[in-house]
Design an enzyme around this catalytic site. Structure first.
Site, PDB file in Angstrom:
ATOM      1  N   HIS A 283       0.820  -1.213   0.000  1.00 29.39           N
ATOM      2  CA  HIS A 283       0.000   0.000   0.000  1.00 29.39           C
ATOM      3  C   HIS A 283       0.859   1.271   0.000  1.00 29.39           C
ATOM      4  O   HIS A 283       0.523   2.253   0.668  1.00 29.39           O
ATOM      5  CB  HIS A 283      -0.941   0.015   1.211  1.00 29.39           C
ATOM      6  CG  HIS A 283      -1.998  -1.039   1.161  1.00 29.39           C
ATOM      7  ND1 HIS A 283      -3.144  -0.928   0.394  1.00 29.39           N
ATOM      8  CD2 HIS A 283      -2.080  -2.256   1.772  1.00 29.39           C
ATOM      9  CE1 HIS A 283      -3.885  -2.012   0.548  1.00 29.39           C
ATOM     10  NE2 HIS A 283      -3.260  -2.846   1.368  1.00 29.39           N
ATOM     11  N   ASP A 336      -0.553  -5.219   5.958  1.00 27.40           N
ATOM     12  CA  ASP A 336      -1.576  -6.082   5.373  1.00 27.40           C
ATOM     13  C   ASP A 336      -1.424  -6.180   3.859  1.00 27.40           C
ATOM     14  O   ASP A 336      -0.801  -5.334   3.225  1.00 27.40           O
ATOM     15  CB  ASP A 336      -2.971  -5.549   5.705  1.00 27.40           C
ATOM     16  CG  ASP A 336      -3.203  -4.152   5.140  1.00 27.40           C
ATOM     17  OD1 ASP A 336      -2.287  -3.305   5.268  1.00 27.40           O
ATOM     18  OD2 ASP A 336      -4.271  -3.898   4.549  1.00 27.40           O
ATOM     19  N   GLU A 337      -2.032  -7.203   3.298  1.00 23.67           N
ATOM     20  CA  GLU A 337      -2.170  -7.377   1.848  1.00 23.67           C
ATOM     21  C   GLU A 337      -0.856  -7.122   1.091  1.00 23.67           C
ATOM     22  O   GLU A 337      -0.803  -6.353   0.138  1.00 23.67           O
ATOM     23  CB  GLU A 337      -3.274  -6.451   1.320  1.00 23.67           C
ATOM     24  CG  GLU A 337      -4.644  -6.767   1.916  1.00 23.67           C
ATOM     25  CD  GLU A 337      -5.742  -5.852   1.407  1.00 23.67           C
ATOM     26  OE1 GLU A 337      -6.870  -6.340   1.195  1.00 23.67           O
ATOM     27  OE2 GLU A 337      -5.482  -4.647   1.222  1.00 23.67           O
ATOM     28  N   VAL A 338       0.191  -7.782   1.536  1.00 21.91           N
ATOM     29  CA  VAL A 338       1.507  -7.631   0.903  1.00 21.91           C
ATOM     30  C   VAL A 338       1.684  -8.726  -0.150  1.00 21.91           C
ATOM     31  O   VAL A 338       1.845  -9.900   0.175  1.00 21.91           O
ATOM     32  CB  VAL A 338       2.643  -7.691   1.950  1.00 21.91           C
ATOM     33  CG1 VAL A 338       3.999  -7.578   1.269  1.00 21.91           C
ATOM     34  CG2 VAL A 338       2.459  -6.579   2.986  1.00 21.91           C
TER      35      VAL A 338
END
Length: 546
Positions: A283, A336-338
């Protein structure tokens, strides 16, 4: 003239008029409140009430006692709530002035006792208070209306409760307190009661953020989780790295250091913490608009380049600069969401992984732990989204606060391993999920599946999350409210006091009432029971029934 003696067309007209009048009378009969319920939100921990109605003087004065009684936070809070309470009441009506009538009030002074002069605002600050309201009979030593708190922040919570007791009566044109005398002893169930605001997907002007903070105080929420930056934009000024905010959408959609400090100060005056988030290593594409070296490559732009020292120098510089702005002990590092495809497909990073005998998963762990070290070195306690815990729990800094979001069951696992946890199950507490009804928000339980008391104490609270892909300044408040209030009561009030049994009869009328209170205070809270949140009313009707 009798109805049966009328001509046929006259009979029809008469019947239509009769029906219209009956409907008019019925529609103007008003919505009756269930007097057995207590219309204070969130519900206090302990309280008793009576059956008296008291009048409140529009010239209500403040009398302070205790070490913290002379705090500016308290004085400004009193003036703020006084304006809310007496928005309609001016004291003496025009009719009374013409006739020379003077009003006599039951409550003319609010006494506030604050035992501590400390204004330090950190996690777990004492927000308890006691509130006593009764007609002064000349015998009581307590006074007409008294708030006692250990800290100024407890006094602010007491002021909010007092303001909700006060209702404007349109017939007498006076502010009244019903069901007196009142005795309330109140304290929050959880120390962390948050609302996350995403200012990367859409920019929110400073005044809009202040309005959101103000509305949070009405529901006794006490943490603004400020998700300032993300892959879409980097609106925050970082003096040590001035090109970072080149990643803003435009030069008019930015936050200066002074803006951020003003938000923190504004929040503190309302007893609200501001927890900043800098999400790494994913992100973060917007960082490269000013410093493209942090991209793995110009065509593969995130996660941040794990192989370069400059990446971590930049993170350290950002954290050093914003540590001067955000005094709250918790700092959110995301995690998160890597998706690591860019690491394994970019030659120089792929070579670095081979040289260090790492897989992409190892590199993810390396990055998160290194970022945690930087945060801890700045005297912050790191908060990370749950993927970090799910991937390498034994490696995380033991001070880590695990932030649940993917679903239920994570906080029980985290606290079992000794970590603190924040509950934000997306199935219930993600406000951008417009199809989640209020009762589902209300029924979510942060301690579900945790029976050990010492483990329960590791759940510091929860937060509702206002992700910004489909919300901007035009609709953010009606997306937040009133559903955020459902979570707010779950986080403040005793679990056994707000049972979800008979939720339609015991909670919904109070929920309607609080939504209308928000509207009266200028908060664009959407109808409470629409199938989709933030939708306008489906037809005419009372606020208290929609």
């Amino acid at each position: 003239m009798l109805l049966f003696s009328l001509k046929p067309h006259c009979k029809l007209i008469f019947l239509v008029l009769l029906l219209w009048v009956s409907l008019l009378v019925d529609s103007n009969s008003g919505v009756e409140l269930d007097e057995s319920l207590t219309y204070i939100w969130p519900l206090p921990s302990e309280f008793t009430s009576g059956n008296q109605t008291l009048t409140v003087d529009p010239a209500l004065s403040l009398f302070v006692l205790g070490k913290g009684g002379y705090s500016n936070i308290l004085k400004e809070g009193f003036e703020r709530y006084k304006k809310i309470i007496f928005k309609h009441a001016s004291g003496i009506s025009l009719f009374q002035k013409l006739r020379g009538i003077r009003s006599v009030y039951d409550i003319s002074e609010l006494r506030i006792i604050v035992n501590s002069d400390s204004e330090e605002l950190q996690l777990g600050v004492d927000e308890s208070y006691a509130l006593f309201v009764a007609k002064n009979d000349g015998k009581s030593i307590v006074g007409e209306a008294t708030i006692e708190a250990n800290t100024v922040y407890g006094a602010l919570r007491g002021l909010e409760t007092f303001s909700q007791m006060c209702a404007f009566d349109y017939e007498t044109k006076s502010v009244q307190i019903y069901k007196a005398p009142w005795y309330i002893k109140d304290n929050p169930r959880f120390a962390f009661r948050g609302l996350m605001l995403d200012t990367s997907r859409h920019y929110f002007p400073i005044d809009v953020i202040k309005q959101i903070i103000e509305s949070m105080s009405y529901a006794k929420l006490n943490v603004l989780h400020w998700h300032i930056i993300d892959e879409e934009s980097f609106p925050l000024e970082v003096p040590s790295y001035p090109k970072l905010w080149n990643g803003a959408y435009t030069k008019w959609e930015r936050y200066t250091v002074e803006d951020a400090s003003e938000i923190v100060s504004f929040a503190k005056m309302r007893g609200i913490h501001v927890m900043a988030e800098v999400d790494v290593p994913g992100h973060a594409e917007s960082w490269g608009a000013g410093y493209p070296d942090v991209w793995p490559s110009s065509s593969c732009r995130e996660p941040l380049d794990v192989s370069k020292n400059f990446t971590f120098e930049l993170i350290s510089g950002i954290l050093s600069d914003i540590r001067k702005i955000f005094p709250f002990e918790l700092f959110h590092l995301g995690g998160d969401e890597v998706h690591t495809d860019c690491w394994t497909s970019t030659p120089h990073i792929k070579q670095w992984l081979n040289d260090h005998n790492m897989t992409a998963k190892d590199a993810y762990q390396y990055f998160v732990l290194k970022a945690q070290e930087i945060a801890v070195s700045k005297d912050w306690t790191p908060v990370n989204w749950e993927e970090t815990f799910n991937s390498f729990p034994s490696k995380l800094n033991p001070r880590t606060v695990v932030h649940n979001w993917l679903g239920p069951g994570v906080c029980p696992k985290a606290v079992a391993k000794g970590f603190k946890c924040i509950f934000s199950n997306q199935g219930a507490w993600y406000l951008d999920h417009l199809d989640v009804p209020w009762n589902q928000v209300y029924s979510a339980e942060p301690l579900e599946g945790i029976n050990n008391v010492s483990e329960q104490n590791l759940v510091i609270g929860g937060e509702v999350c206002m992700w910004g892909e489909t919300a901007d300044a035009s609709n953010v408040q009606q997306t937040i409210w009133p559903r955020a209030a459902a979570a707010a009561e779950r986080l403040w009030s005793k679990r056994e006091a707000v049972s979800v049994r008979n939720i339609t009869s015991t909670i919904l009328p109070r929920y309607h009432y609080f939504r209308c209170l928000l509207n009266r205070r200028g908060v664009q809270a959407a109808p409470a029971t629409n199938f989709y949140a933030r939708q306008p009313p489906t037809g005419a009707g009372s606020c208290y029934e929609q």
